[in-house]
Motif scaffolding. Sequence first.
Motif, PDB file in Angstrom:
ATOM      1  N   ARG A 190       7.687 -13.830  20.469  1.00 48.96           N
ATOM      2  CA  ARG A 190       7.527 -15.275  20.678  1.00 48.96           C
ATOM      3  C   ARG A 190       8.522 -15.795  21.727  1.00 48.96           C
ATOM      4  NH1 ARG A 190       7.983 -16.584  15.742  1.00 48.96           N
ATOM      5  NH2 ARG A 190       6.457 -18.115  15.028  1.00 48.96           N
ATOM      6  N   ASN A 191       9.733 -15.266  21.683  1.00 52.08           N
ATOM      7  CA  ASN A 191      10.773 -15.811  22.559  1.00 52.08           C
ATOM      8  C   ASN A 191      10.712 -15.288  23.988  1.00 52.08           C
ATOM      9  OD1 ASN A 191      11.550 -17.075  20.275  1.00 52.08           O
ATOM     10  ND2 ASN A 191      13.320 -15.777  19.894  1.00 52.08           N
ATOM     11  N   LEU A 195      17.466 -18.764  19.475  1.00 52.95           N
ATOM     12  CA  LEU A 195      16.137 -18.413  18.955  1.00 52.95           C
ATOM     13  C   LEU A 195      16.077 -16.933  18.574  1.00 52.95           C
ATOM     14  CD1 LEU A 195      13.652 -20.408  21.221  1.00 52.95           C
ATOM     15  CD2 LEU A 195      14.176 -20.766  18.809  1.00 52.95           C
ATOM     16  N   ASP A 196      16.723 -16.100  19.368  1.00 54.94           N
ATOM     17  CA  ASP A 196      16.722 -14.685  19.036  1.00 54.94           C
ATOM     18  C   ASP A 196      17.404 -14.445  17.689  1.00 54.94           C
ATOM     19  OD1 ASP A 196      15.305 -13.878  21.199  1.00 54.94           O
ATOM     20  OD2 ASP A 196      17.013 -13.260  22.401  1.00 54.94           O
ATOM     21  N   ASP A 230      19.910 -27.801  26.614  1.00 53.33           N
ATOM     22  CA  ASP A 230      19.039 -27.642  27.759  1.00 53.33           C
ATOM     23  C   ASP A 230      19.393 -26.420  28.604  1.00 53.33           C
ATOM     24  OD1 ASP A 230      20.424 -30.756  28.642  1.00 53.33           O
ATOM     25  OD2 ASP A 230      21.307 -28.792  28.948  1.00 53.33           O
ATOM     26  N   VAL A 261       1.165   5.185   0.307  1.00 51.47           N
ATOM     27  CA  VAL A 261       0.394   6.308   0.837  1.00 51.47           C
ATOM     28  C   VAL A 261       0.971   7.627   0.329  1.00 51.47           C
ATOM     29  CG1 VAL A 261      -0.425   7.449   2.925  1.00 51.47           C
ATOM     30  CG2 VAL A 261      -0.084   4.982   2.915  1.00 51.47           C
ATOM     31  N   LEU A 293      10.686 -17.550  27.065  1.00 52.11           N
ATOM     32  CA  LEU A 293      11.909 -18.043  27.696  1.00 52.11           C
ATOM     33  C   LEU A 293      12.284 -17.217  28.921  1.00 52.11           C
ATOM     34  CD1 LEU A 293      14.272 -19.048  24.785  1.00 52.11           C
ATOM     35  CD2 LEU A 293      12.230 -20.117  25.634  1.00 52.11           C
ATOM     36  N   LYS A 294      11.772 -15.996  28.995  1.00 51.20           N
ATOM     37  CA  LYS A 294      12.102 -15.176  30.154  1.00 51.20           C
ATOM     38  C   LYS A 294      11.222 -15.541  31.338  1.00 51.20           C
ATOM     39  CE  LYS A 294      13.432 -11.175  27.367  1.00 51.20           C
ATOM     40  NZ  LYS A 294      12.894  -9.921  26.810  1.00 51.20           N
ATOM     41  N   PHE A 350       9.757 -18.707  32.018  1.00 53.31           N
ATOM     42  CA  PHE A 350       9.848 -20.061  32.560  1.00 53.31           C
ATOM     43  C   PHE A 350      11.270 -20.573  32.422  1.00 53.31           C
ATOM     44  CE2 PHE A 350       5.506 -19.488  31.007  1.00 53.31           C
ATOM     45  CZ  PHE A 350       4.787 -19.762  32.166  1.00 53.31           C
ATOM     46  N   ASP A 351      11.640 -21.532  33.253  1.00 51.25           N
ATOM     47  CA  ASP A 351      12.964 -22.092  33.033  1.00 51.25           C
ATOM     48  C   ASP A 351      12.932 -23.611  32.884  1.00 51.25           C
ATOM     49  OD1 ASP A 351      13.544 -20.724  36.238  1.00 51.25           O
ATOM     50  OD2 ASP A 351      12.562 -22.619  35.793  1.00 51.25           O
ATOM     51  N   VAL A 409      12.627 -26.356  30.429  1.00 46.22           N
ATOM     52  CA  VAL A 409      12.728 -26.458  28.973  1.00 46.22           C
ATOM     53  C   VAL A 409      11.527 -27.189  28.377  1.00 46.22           C
ATOM     54  CG1 VAL A 409      14.095 -27.326  27.039  1.00 46.22           C
ATOM     55  CG2 VAL A 409      15.234 -26.396  29.030  1.00 46.22           C
ATOM     56  N   ALA A 454      -0.439   2.340   6.963  1.00 47.84           N
ATOM     57  CA  ALA A 454      -1.334   1.245   6.620  1.00 47.84           C
ATOM     58  C   ALA A 454      -1.682   0.490   7.904  1.00 47.84           C
ATOM     59  CB  ALA A 454      -0.660   0.321   5.623  1.00 47.84           C
ATOM     60  N   GLU A 505       3.011 -22.666  17.131  1.00 46.62           N
ATOM     61  CA  GLU A 505       3.140 -23.075  15.720  1.00 46.62           C
ATOM     62  C   GLU A 505       1.885 -23.800  15.235  1.00 46.62           C
ATOM     63  OE1 GLU A 505       6.183 -22.509  14.043  1.00 46.62           O
ATOM     64  OE2 GLU A 505       6.717 -21.432  15.875  1.00 46.62           O
ATOM     65  N   ILE A 514      19.554 -21.432  24.464  1.00 49.65           N
ATOM     66  CA  ILE A 514      18.390 -21.561  23.585  1.00 49.65           C
ATOM     67  C   ILE A 514      17.861 -20.192  23.208  1.00 49.65           C
ATOM     68  CG2 ILE A 514      15.988 -22.321  23.497  1.00 49.65           C
ATOM     69  CD1 ILE A 514      16.791 -24.692  25.227  1.00 49.65           C
ATOM     70  N   LYS A 515      17.743 -19.341  24.204  1.00 52.35           N
ATOM     71  CA  LYS A 515      17.220 -17.999  23.932  1.00 52.35           C
ATOM     72  C   LYS A 515      18.104 -17.259  22.941  1.00 52.35           C
ATOM     73  CE  LYS A 515      15.556 -13.765  25.988  1.00 52.35           C
ATOM     74  NZ  LYS A 515      15.027 -13.499  24.644  1.00 52.35           N
ATOM     75  N   LEU A 525      15.235 -26.733  20.980  1.00 56.49           N
ATOM     76  CA  LEU A 525      14.979 -27.108  22.374  1.00 56.49           C
ATOM     77  C   LEU A 525      15.310 -28.570  22.634  1.00 56.49           C
ATOM     78  CD1 LEU A 525      11.698 -25.250  23.309  1.00 56.49           C
ATOM     79  CD2 LEU A 525      13.985 -24.425  23.004  1.00 56.49           C
ATOM     80  N   VAL A 541      18.755 -22.820  29.031  1.00 59.00           N
ATOM     81  CA  VAL A 541      17.733 -21.876  28.554  1.00 59.00           C
ATOM     82  C   VAL A 541      18.362 -20.630  27.934  1.00 59.00           C
ATOM     83  CG1 VAL A 541      15.746 -20.468  29.189  1.00 59.00           C
ATOM     84  CG2 VAL A 541      16.042 -22.693  30.214  1.00 59.00           C
ATOM     85  N   LEU A 543       5.867 -23.199  23.096  1.00 57.28           N
ATOM     86  CA  LEU A 543       6.318 -22.744  21.776  1.00 57.28           C
ATOM     87  C   LEU A 543       5.674 -23.578  20.674  1.00 57.28           C
ATOM     88  CD1 LEU A 543      10.112 -21.926  22.248  1.00 57.28           C
ATOM     89  CD2 LEU A 543       8.230 -20.365  21.837  1.00 57.28           C
ATOM     90  N   ASP A 544       5.525 -24.878  20.935  1.00 62.38           N
ATOM     91  CA  ASP A 544       4.899 -25.727  19.925  1.00 62.38           C
ATOM     92  C   ASP A 544       3.459 -25.282  19.667  1.00 62.38           C
ATOM     93  OD1 ASP A 544       7.088 -27.212  19.382  1.00 62.38           O
ATOM     94  OD2 ASP A 544       6.571 -28.905  20.664  1.00 62.38           O
ATOM     95  N   ILE A 560       8.588 -24.856  28.220  1.00 69.54           N
ATOM     96  CA  ILE A 560       8.828 -23.882  27.152  1.00 69.54           C
ATOM     97  C   ILE A 560       8.542 -24.511  25.801  1.00 69.54           C
ATOM     98  CG2 ILE A 560      10.631 -22.600  25.954  1.00 69.54           C
ATOM     99  CD1 ILE A 560      11.931 -22.102  28.672  1.00 69.54           C
ATOM    100  N   LYS A 561       9.035 -25.712  25.624  1.00 70.31           N
ATOM    101  CA  LYS A 561       8.835 -26.382  24.336  1.00 70.31           C
ATOM    102  C   LYS A 561       7.340 -26.589  24.063  1.00 70.31           C
ATOM    103  CE  LYS A 561      10.101 -30.300  21.508  1.00 70.31           C
ATOM    104  NZ  LYS A 561       9.510 -29.506  20.424  1.00 70.31           N
ATOM    105  N   THR A 568       0.858  -1.181   0.000  1.00 73.88           N
ATOM    106  CA  THR A 568       0.000   0.000   0.000  1.00 73.88           C
ATOM    107  C   THR A 568       0.891   1.227   0.000  1.00 73.88           C
ATOM    108  OG1 THR A 568      -1.653  -1.192   1.286  1.00 73.88           O
ATOM    109  CG2 THR A 568      -1.864   1.185   1.184  1.00 73.88           C
ATOM    110  N   ASN A 627      11.588 -24.847  16.684  1.00 74.88           N
ATOM    111  CA  ASN A 627      11.640 -25.286  18.080  1.00 74.88           C
ATOM    112  C   ASN A 627      12.483 -26.530  18.312  1.00 74.88           C
ATOM    113  OD1 ASN A 627       9.933 -23.182  18.439  1.00 74.88           O
ATOM    114  ND2 ASN A 627       8.100 -24.434  18.674  1.00 74.88           N
ATOM    115  N   LYS A 638      -1.025   8.625   8.865  1.00 71.58           N
ATOM    116  CA  LYS A 638      -1.840   7.563   8.295  1.00 71.58           C
ATOM    117  C   LYS A 638      -1.080   6.363   7.748  1.00 71.58           C
ATOM    118  CE  LYS A 638      -4.565  11.334   6.483  1.00 71.58           C
ATOM    119  NZ  LYS A 638      -4.660  12.080   5.231  1.00 71.58           N
TER     120      LYS A 638
END
Lengths: 324, 324
Positions: free
Chosen positions: B232-233, A249-250, A240, A159, B236-237, B239-240, B242, B97, B253, A245-246, A236, A242, B249-250, B245-246, A157, A233, B95
């Motif tokens: 999404r990630n 994933l980042d 193990d 603008v 991870l902050k 819970f610890d 794994v 979109a 998806e 993993i983070k 994971l 965390v 995260l699943d 978390i998995k 789009t 995923n 303005k």
Amino acid sequence: MLSERQKAILKMIIEDYTKPVGSKSICDILGCSSATVRHEMNDLEELGLLEKTHISSGRIPSSKGYRYYVDHLMQPHDLSEEALEKLEQIFKSNKPALTDSISKSLELISELTNCTIISLGNTSHENFIAKVEAIPVSDTSVAAIVVTDKGHVENRTVVFDEKIDILEIKRTVDLINKYIVGTPLEEVGDKLEFEVKPIIKESIDYQKKMFDAFYEFMSDVSENQSVHMAGRNNILKSFDDVDKIKRILDKFEDREFIKNIKEKENGINIYIGGESEFDPDVSIVKSKYRTNGEEGTIAIIGPKRMQYDRVASLLKYIVDNLEE
Amino acid sequence: MLSERQKAILKMIIEDYTKPVGSKSICDILGCSSATVRHEMNDLEELGLLEKTHISSGRIPSSKGYRYYVDHLMQPHDLSEEALEKLEQIFKSNKPALTDSISKSLELISELTNCTIISLGNTSHENFIAKVEAIPVSDTSVAAIVVTDKGHVENRTVVFDEKIDILEIKRTVDLINKYIVGTPLEEVGDKLEFEVKPIIKESIDYQKKMFDAFYEFMSDVSENQSVHMAGRNNILKSFDDVDKIKRILDKFEDREFIKNIKEKENGINIYIGGESEFDPDVSIVKSKYRTNGEEGTIAIIGPKRMQYDRVASLLKYIVDNLEE
DNA sequence: TTTAGCATTGTCAAGTAGAGAGTGCTAAAA
DNA sequence: TTTTAGCACTCTCTACTTGACAATGCTAAA
């Protein structure tokens, strides 16, 4: 130069390794005593191919060890019945669209390997502009659409600051169409700049603004990279810690980083641990592919301790089938 | 009915809770002894509003406790200067979109709250067909494109069994255009079925096949739901474990699961822990929004122990601004 | 109704002990 | 020269213990 026995030991350690491998577990298979194996292991360690986690632990492969394995010891790994069957289902069905094949294969590889798969596709390769269109959406914006002869569609789009004039829009789009239909995507930028712009220049200020908007959009399209990801995923399952993993994933979310996955060389390329500037414990197996309509890279990302032979064979199969 | 002091204690525990809260830490602020607080806590526990992790630990809020807090104790939370500033930047700029505003807000909320944000948008609401187009891609396939008057563009490669005839394609598309331009997206299916199909019926078999292909595509478009996700990630902050978390995260998806996030009720709705059939330790704060051009749901997903007041206020701000 | 005092109960961190796995080294055997 | 057996040594891992600490429940007094 390694002796045959040393090679055998290195190979066994790498292919068996889930936790550190001790000399005892190997000596039976090799038909010699554990002490002998220990000697050989010591030599391999001095060569930097093996490592210990602590002074009295079994050995684990070092990055250099994996490198040696990948370069000299690894053999093509036959795909399992099951894998072959599923792969054929994807490729032998009646002419699916390319992106479908790709995303389905990625999904499958991620399941088979427990790795994360990223594909970077670049449409610009061998795509020619088939049509440009603009459809008014509000008083001040239009939906701009570009279609290539290979069926890729991109839209945005656009603008404007001021109220738009439908007729003017149509005139600009017609002009653009007249000049760039049939142009390869890579050359669209130049063509707009050097052939269309001079013509526009003499017309009213308003049309020029519109042209600029389209120009920007078209340039983006020609640089456009599609990114697919599957099995994100699965990381994971391999680690193990965390935090680790983070961190990984980042990286998957980091556009800049993803772009750099693009492969330059041909064939299967393997980057072990630190070699991939990704993470010291992560390896990447990647390959370029090239079809008519798209060119890109598929990368399989998993733990340093992955089944390189299997993964590499799988990737080769996919790329070969994609290319035909 | 809870006494004022009991309410105060419950509120403090919930808003302070990072680890179990003991009686001592509260008695100073309340100006009474720890024994008194212990009595009150005991009563609150008997009511099911508080829990202990073990017999001699401090108290933590139960799901019921959070529920009570959310229903009776929670007050709107002023947004921070910083948050307000960034939010205004998104909405007050000239303005943008709609999809841009949405994805930018999601990104921002995920940063501010450390939660995961999912938005489900359904274009069909108040969108009318502006144009249908088909562009030949190969001997047997065309790129089909639908554009709505609000600027949404959808496309798909349609593959035919037999070789296509460009003129026939054009004729079919013209016919479809003639009848359905201006039709609301929701009604496209019916219109094609009852008005266009009868006409096609009398024409050649080949054109009918083509119609079917378009019909399928158009039906998909009108049911199309766009999904955005941000942060999404951040899970991870919170819970610890794994495995946990998995599992979560699943779910992110899982298409089916995501679809079910769709909110029916109006206003901010809060689902605590098990109430959301997501995970016993995960809460969801969600709200429907409705603009001209799109209607959808924004869901903020985070740990049960989240700052409900802050999150709810933030979501309200976003939805209010999106709707104007 | 509130408070003070006290025994009780559980967590957490640090330390200890014993089992087990694997090593390196040395000296003897092939 | 290569291989093997034997043994001391090192390190991890698990289970157990111990003491400090935090919070509780209960009782009796204010």
